[in-house]
Design a protein around this motif. Structure first.
Motif, PDB file in Angstrom:
ATOM      1  N   PRO A 110      67.887  77.180  69.723  1.00 17.98           N
ATOM      2  CA  PRO A 110      67.935  78.650  69.741  1.00 17.98           C
ATOM      3  C   PRO A 110      68.866  79.176  68.656  1.00 17.98           C
ATOM      4  CG  PRO A 110      69.355  77.767  71.445  1.00 17.98           C
ATOM      5  CD  PRO A 110      68.642  76.582  70.830  1.00 17.98           C
ATOM      6  N   LEU A 111      68.623  80.402  68.240  1.00 17.40           N
ATOM      7  CA  LEU A 111      69.501  81.022  67.253  1.00 17.40           C
ATOM      8  C   LEU A 111      70.907  81.209  67.822  1.00 17.40           C
ATOM      9  CD1 LEU A 111      67.277  83.713  65.538  1.00 17.40           C
ATOM     10  CD2 LEU A 111      68.532  81.896  64.405  1.00 17.40           C
ATOM     11  N   THR A 112      70.990  81.695  69.047  1.00 14.71           N
ATOM     12  CA  THR A 112      72.283  81.897  69.695  1.00 14.71           C
ATOM     13  C   THR A 112      72.201  81.360  71.118  1.00 14.71           C
ATOM     14  OG1 THR A 112      71.779  84.060  70.669  1.00 14.71           O
ATOM     15  CG2 THR A 112      72.559  84.046  68.397  1.00 14.71           C
ATOM     16  N   VAL A 113      73.343  81.082  71.707  1.00 14.40           N
ATOM     17  CA  VAL A 113      73.372  80.609  73.088  1.00 14.40           C
ATOM     18  C   VAL A 113      72.860  81.707  74.020  1.00 14.40           C
ATOM     19  CG1 VAL A 113      75.762  81.334  73.520  1.00 14.40           C
ATOM     20  CG2 VAL A 113      74.792  79.436  74.822  1.00 14.40           C
ATOM     21  N   PHE A 114      73.015  82.950  73.622  1.00 15.87           N
ATOM     22  CA  PHE A 114      72.526  84.058  74.447  1.00 15.87           C
ATOM     23  C   PHE A 114      71.012  83.980  74.631  1.00 15.87           C
ATOM     24  CE2 PHE A 114      71.036  88.352  75.287  1.00 15.87           C
ATOM     25  CZ  PHE A 114      71.890  88.754  76.303  1.00 15.87           C
ATOM     26  N   ASP A 115      70.304  83.461  73.629  1.00 17.72           N
ATOM     27  CA  ASP A 115      68.852  83.310  73.767  1.00 17.72           C
ATOM     28  C   ASP A 115      68.509  82.436  74.971  1.00 17.72           C
ATOM     29  OD1 ASP A 115      68.415  84.878  71.563  1.00 17.72           O
ATOM     30  OD2 ASP A 115      68.251  83.210  70.172  1.00 17.72           O
ATOM     31  N   HIS A 116      69.295  81.378  75.193  1.00 14.83           N
ATOM     32  CA  HIS A 116      69.067  80.521  76.356  1.00 14.83           C
ATOM     33  C   HIS A 116      69.419  81.244  77.653  1.00 14.83           C
ATOM     34  CE1 HIS A 116      68.672  76.070  74.882  1.00 14.83           C
ATOM     35  NE2 HIS A 116      67.623  76.822  74.607  1.00 14.83           N
ATOM     36  N   TYR A 117      70.522  82.000  77.651  1.00 18.22           N
ATOM     37  CA  TYR A 117      70.876  82.765  78.846  1.00 18.22           C
ATOM     38  C   TYR A 117      69.748  83.749  79.183  1.00 18.22           C
ATOM     39  CZ  TYR A 117      75.686  81.206  77.863  1.00 18.22           C
ATOM     40  OH  TYR A 117      76.798  80.451  77.623  1.00 18.22           O
ATOM     41  N   PHE A 118      69.221  84.391  78.175  1.00 20.58           N
ATOM     42  CA  PHE A 118      68.179  85.407  78.325  1.00 20.58           C
ATOM     43  C   PHE A 118      66.921  84.792  78.931  1.00 20.58           C
ATOM     44  CE2 PHE A 118      65.173  88.575  76.360  1.00 20.58           C
ATOM     45  CZ  PHE A 118      65.748  89.719  76.898  1.00 20.58           C
ATOM     46  N   SER A 119      66.480  83.673  78.352  1.00 21.38           N
ATOM     47  CA  SER A 119      65.270  83.011  78.850  1.00 21.38           C
ATOM     48  C   SER A 119      65.490  82.402  80.231  1.00 21.38           C
ATOM     49  CB  SER A 119      64.834  81.913  77.868  1.00 21.38           C
ATOM     50  OG  SER A 119      64.443  82.477  76.628  1.00 21.38           O
ATOM     51  N   THR A 120      66.655  81.823  80.417  1.00 19.89           N
ATOM     52  CA  THR A 120      66.939  81.158  81.702  1.00 19.89           C
ATOM     53  C   THR A 120      66.947  82.162  82.852  1.00 19.89           C
ATOM     54  OG1 THR A 120      68.222  79.429  80.594  1.00 19.89           O
ATOM     55  CG2 THR A 120      68.627  79.751  82.954  1.00 19.89           C
ATOM     56  N   LEU A 121      67.572  83.300  82.637  1.00 23.45           N
ATOM     57  CA  LEU A 121      67.619  84.312  83.694  1.00 23.45           C
ATOM     58  C   LEU A 121      66.215  84.811  84.025  1.00 23.45           C
ATOM     59  CD1 LEU A 121      69.312  85.948  85.597  1.00 23.45           C
ATOM     60  CD2 LEU A 121      69.819  87.550  83.733  1.00 23.45           C
ATOM     61  N   GLY A 162      68.471  96.312  72.636  1.00 21.95           N
ATOM     62  CA  GLY A 162      67.402  96.190  73.620  1.00 21.95           C
ATOM     63  C   GLY A 162      67.540  94.950  74.466  1.00 21.95           C
ATOM     64  N   MET A 163      67.892  93.818  73.841  1.00 24.50           N
ATOM     65  CA  MET A 163      68.056  92.566  74.581  1.00 24.50           C
ATOM     66  C   MET A 163      69.238  92.653  75.540  1.00 24.50           C
ATOM     67  SD  MET A 163      67.229  89.501  71.871  1.00 24.50           S
ATOM     68  CE  MET A 163      67.486  88.225  73.104  1.00 24.50           C
ATOM     69  N   LYS A 164      70.330  93.268  75.097  1.00 20.19           N
ATOM     70  CA  LYS A 164      71.492  93.411  75.973  1.00 20.19           C
ATOM     71  C   LYS A 164      71.132  94.239  77.206  1.00 20.19           C
ATOM     72  CE  LYS A 164      74.945  93.261  72.235  1.00 20.19           C
ATOM     73  NZ  LYS A 164      75.936  94.062  71.490  1.00 20.19           N
ATOM     74  N   ASN A 165      70.419  95.329  76.980  1.00 18.62           N
ATOM     75  CA  ASN A 165      70.043  96.201  78.090  1.00 18.62           C
ATOM     76  C   ASN A 165      69.101  95.488  79.058  1.00 18.62           C
ATOM     77  OD1 ASN A 165      70.195  99.050  79.119  1.00 18.62           O
ATOM     78  ND2 ASN A 165      67.979  98.847  78.891  1.00 18.62           N
ATOM     79  N   ALA A 166      68.132  94.740  78.493  1.00 22.80           N
ATOM     80  CA  ALA A 166      67.190  93.998  79.336  1.00 22.80           C
ATOM     81  C   ALA A 166      67.914  92.910  80.123  1.00 22.80           C
ATOM     82  CB  ALA A 166      66.080  93.389  78.475  1.00 22.80           C
ATOM     83  N   PHE A 167      68.910  92.265  79.523  1.00 22.01           N
ATOM     84  CA  PHE A 167      69.667  91.219  80.213  1.00 22.01           C
ATOM     85  C   PHE A 167      70.444  91.817  81.384  1.00 22.01           C
ATOM     86  CE2 PHE A 167      73.318  88.328  80.744  1.00 22.01           C
ATOM     87  CZ  PHE A 167      72.637  87.128  80.879  1.00 22.01           C
ATOM     88  N   ALA A 168      71.079  92.976  81.151  1.00 26.61           N
ATOM     89  CA  ALA A 168      71.827  93.625  82.228  1.00 26.61           C
ATOM     90  C   ALA A 168      70.894  94.019  83.371  1.00 26.61           C
ATOM     91  CB  ALA A 168      72.554  94.855  81.691  1.00 26.61           C
ATOM     92  N   ALA A 169      69.669  94.439  83.030  1.00 23.30           N
ATOM     93  CA  ALA A 169      68.686  94.776  84.063  1.00 23.30           C
ATOM     94  C   ALA A 169      68.303  93.542  84.865  1.00 23.30           C
ATOM     95  CB  ALA A 169      67.448  95.399  83.411  1.00 23.30           C
ATOM     96  N   MET A 170      68.143  92.408  84.192  1.00 25.12           N
ATOM     97  CA  MET A 170      67.797  91.169  84.903  1.00 25.12           C
ATOM     98  C   MET A 170      68.935  90.707  85.793  1.00 25.12           C
ATOM     99  SD  MET A 170      65.448  88.808  82.382  1.00 25.12           S
ATOM    100  CE  MET A 170      66.642  88.655  81.061  1.00 25.12           C
ATOM    101  N   LEU A 171      70.185  90.900  85.372  1.00 29.18           N
ATOM    102  CA  LEU A 171      71.319  90.544  86.231  1.00 29.18           C
ATOM    103  C   LEU A 171      71.248  91.317  87.540  1.00 29.18           C
ATOM    104  CD1 LEU A 171      74.372  90.412  83.750  1.00 29.18           C
ATOM    105  CD2 LEU A 171      73.377  88.495  85.022  1.00 29.18           C
TER     106      LEU A 171
END
Length: 794
Positions: A110-121, A162-171
């Motif tokens: 992945p480009l960043t570790v956040f990409d894995h957090y995003f997909s994993t969630l 957009g990704m940050k907002n979508a991640f917070a929504a998934m949390l």
């Protein structure tokens, strides 16, 4: 010299300087940018970034996405008298099968570790929604707990809004499902994500027309805006293929909220095509790919992807040929996309006509359906006009009218700035290296509610790459700046040792000359070309001043001896002249011989006789003009332009640079009739744009200029009318020059690029006044910024 502030920090030593002459600079070039700022390389890695961008501009690249596949897996299918079941069980099974050993989901690299957090969630929510694969869920929860417990703000700096907002929504959704995601002590950056989303939603609730006015970088991830989004209203943004922005995740969310059959059919086709999974975008809209290429160019980092860009343009050119089967999909049928294709192909030297791309769309009224973004693309296409192209002339008129009207009525700051820049100066006359500074600044200054023009798109691919491209562009700028600082130190020593004593006229040309060379040829490996360009420009300027100020240097007789000395290449001929004439004659011969040696070594053959002749021709025409002044002779405008085009002195600067550009140049290339015509047109353009900017300053320009000769021959025209007439001549010359330089017959990159650099440098230096004589405040600011102000480290 021009006064600018000294740099506040010494640049890192990236070069080896040859002290014997102080001018030969060897750049230790590699494919990866080097320098003192390693933050980007440490966080992302140049190879990872390069791979991501290459995939983005590859029309055939579709890697499957765990994040999007998990969204598709969540879509329910209602059964009569029973509980819902997964509509796409194969997608849910794919999620179960593709968990990694550490408990995460996503790409192997992945480009960043956040990409894995995003997909994993996203995958955990899919599994938990159907209450399946508890072991996978447990491992995924543990992965996220450990990862989020140590996550820092720095790990989010390359993540789009957009990704940050979508991640917070998934949390939030994960907590409702009973997933144990957050660690016991929630890190501040996770709390910040939640807090920021709350603020975003509160702000969006106050927007009357959310679909029209929501920032696109947020609306590109509509699944993160569910509490405030009108899902029925999204239908007006639905693509013809049924998708929402070509995004499977956004489309899946849309299906779950609206049960839209067309969107469901889109996802069904994707699952079948990609073996039970889906990519992050399909199809990749051609306009988005071209926008990414445009973004790379405006950030001045396109040279790292030159092969991929060429492959893309080759495909587009083949598809545009009349005998090619018409297999274009609907995403490329609109006139906006066609305008982007036409401009990209013509700007890169492909043989294309505007009728092929624009005639149908203009004839059937598509232009009337375009908004400001589409009109901007059409306007930029119209700027690539060649002589006689009436369609582009018409297009330029209608788009200019529309954009001026939009400028007067729009409240969109980002859009207005983009329109102002477009109307203020032609896109093809801008130096990318200079524009990149402004472009990066615009992104740095933008806030969530004020998007840049580039961000006014629904493509989540572009928004995902955007922070990475901006960060890399900063690193590239800083590292190149360090190289230019070293080169400038070397050139300054040369200038002080040889020429500073002769600056008793008006001009001090070193910094403006080197600025034009550096922004026109920014690639680090073109150090020799920049050096040759700068020294040639300085020599031409100083000699021009000598002839302009003849009364201070032995008068016309001294100039005749100077000419004879250069003609015979014999410094003894000026032994009886004043010191300034003797010094300059000897200096010119020494420097020209040095330049000839460098050019000859670069080309592997002796170019001295040919290159000396270029200077001898320039000095001869300098003398012709001086004798006109001395005798009171009044040439015709045609005679003046013929002489002035040579005396303007571009020949030695351009040809020496071409020979030192790094490409083998045969005699045939520079003796070709088309090349000679293009060369002559560039020289004429230089003389005219100089005269237009200096015609009112007779004390500096002497009694002759093209405008004066034109006014004398057209006495019925007012000064304003004469100026406008000459301005039209200048525009016609520019069109002819570009029609020559962008002709695919020119296979030589160095010939084409050097002449384009010269055209742009003339525009830069003479847009308002003579930039070598009167360095404007704006030009001083650009010099200071480009050479001495670094972008802050990430």
């Amino acid at each position: 010299m021009l006064a600018v502030d000294e740099p506040t920090e010494k640049p890192p030593t990236l070069l080896r300087l040859n002290s014997s002459r102080g001018l030969n600079v060897a750049y230790e070039h590699s494919h990866s940018p080097q320098g003192s700022d390693h933050a980007f390389e440490d966080d992302i890695g140049f190879e990872s970034f390069q791979r991501a961008v290459k995939d983005a501009i590859n029309l055939d690249s579709y890697a499957v996405s765990a994040y999007d596949t998990a969204w598709v897996a969540r879509i329910p299918k209602a059964l009569k008298g029973g509980r819902p079941v997964p509509h796409f069980p194969e997608a849910l099974q794919w999620v179960e099968r593709n968990q990694m050993a550490d408990g995460s989901w996503g790409e192997q690299q992945p480009l960043t570790v956040f990409d894995h957090y995003f997909s994993t969630l996203s995958c955990l929510i899919a599994l938990k929604s159907w209450d399946t694969a508890p072991q996978c869920v447990s491992k995924g929860e543990q992965y996220l707990q450990e990862g989020l417990s140590s996550i820092k703000d720095d790990e989010l700096k390359y993540v789009s809004h957009g990704m940050k907002n979508a991640f917070a929504a998934m949390l939030e959704e994960a907590e409702k499902l009973g997933l144990t995601i957050a660690p016991a002590a929630t890190p501040p950056c996770v709390e910040s994500l939640r807090s920021d989303r709350t603020k975003v939603l509160e702000r969006l609730e106050k927007i009357a027309d959310l679909i029209a006015d929501c920032p696109k970088k947020l609306l590109s991830f509509p699944e993160g805006l569910e509490p405030v989004l009108d899902w029925e209203g999204i239908r007006e943004l639905q693509f013809e293929d049924g998708s929402i922005f070509s995004s499977p995740a956004a489309t899946a969310c849309f299906v779950m909220r609206t049960k839209d059959s067309k969107a469901l059919s889109y996802l069904t086709a994707l699952i079948g095509r990609f073996n039970d999974a889906v990519p992050s975008m399909y199809p990749t809209p051609l306009s988005e790919v071209l926008s990414i290429v445009d973004h790379l160019e405006r950030l001045n980092i396109d040279r790292y992807f030159s092969a991929e860009v060429k492959d893309l343009l080759d495909i587009l050119h083949r598809q545009s040929e009349p005998d090619e089967d018409d297999n274009d999909d609907e995403s490329s049928d609109d006139i906006e996309t066609h305008a982007m294709i036409f401009r990209a192909l013509r700007e890169h030297g492909y043989d294309v006509t505007p009728d092929t791309f624009l005639l149908e769309g203009i004839s059937n009224g598509q232009v009337g359906q375009l908004g400001a973004r589409g009109m901007l693309q059409l306007y930029r296409a119209s700027e690539m006009i060649f002589p006689g192209e009436l369609l582009l002339d018409y297009t330029k008129n209608i788009t200019t009218t529309f954009l001026k009207s939009t400028l007067a009525s729009s409240s969109d700051a980002a859009l207005k700035k983009e329109i102002e820049d477009a109307l203020h100066s032609p896109h093809f006359m801008q130096f990318r290296a200079l524009e990149s500074m402004k472009y990066i600044d615009r992104f740095e200054a933008s806030v969530e509610a004020e998007e840049t023009y580039f961000e006014m798109t629904f493509s989540r691919l572009m928004h995902k790459l955007n922070p990475l491209m901006i960060a890399f562009a900063k690193v590239n700028f800083n590292n190149c700046q360090a190289i230019y600082q070293e080169e400038l130190q070397t050139l300054t020593r040369w200038d002080e040792e040889n020429l500073r004593k002769l600056y008793n006229f008006q001009r001090q040309p070193l910094l403006p000359a080197f600025l034009a060379g550096a922004v026109g040829m920014p690639d680090p490996k073109l150090s020799l070309a920049r050096s040759v360009w700068t020294r040639g420009s300085v020599l031409v300027t100083v000699i021009d001043d000598l002839f302009d100020e003849a009364s201070l240097h032995d008068g016309i007789q001294g100039l005749r001896l100077f000419h004879e000395s250069i003609k015979r290449w014999d410094p003894s001929i000026v032994d009886t002249c004043c010191d300034s004439v003797k010094i300059l004659a000897r200096l010119l011969m020494n420097e020209v011989d040095s330049l000839c040696k460098e050019a000859s070594e670069a080309q592997g053959r002796d170019l001295t006789p040919f290159l000396r002749t270029l200077w001898q021709d320039v000095i001869a025409e300098f003398l012709t003009e001086a004798e006109w002044n001395d005798s009171g002779y009044q040439p015709s405008s045609e005679e003046y332009l013929r002489t002035g085009a040579i005396s303007f002195g571009l020949g030695p600067i351009t040809l020496y640079t071409i020979f030192c550009y790094g490409e083998h140049i045969s005699d045939d290339m520079i003796e070709d009739d088309d090349y000679l015509e293009a060369f002559d047109l560039v020289n004429q353009y230089g003389r005219l744009i100089n005269d237009l900017r200096t015609h009112s300053r007779e004390v500096f320009g002497g009694p002759h200029s093209f405008i004066r000769e034109y006014q004398r021959e057209h006495p019925k025209e007012s000064k304003q009318e004469a100026y406008a007439s000459v301005q039209n001549v200048l525009k016609g010359l520019a069109s002819k020059v570009f029609s020559k330089l962008l002709n695919p017959r020119y296979s030589s990159q160095s010939v084409r690029e050097t002449h384009l650099v010269m055209m742009r440098s003339l525009y830069l230096m003479y847009y308002e006044v003579d930039g070598y004589r009167f360095t404007t405040h704006e030009l001083k600011k650009q010099i200071q910024r480009f050479f001495y102000k670094r972008f802050p480290s990430e």
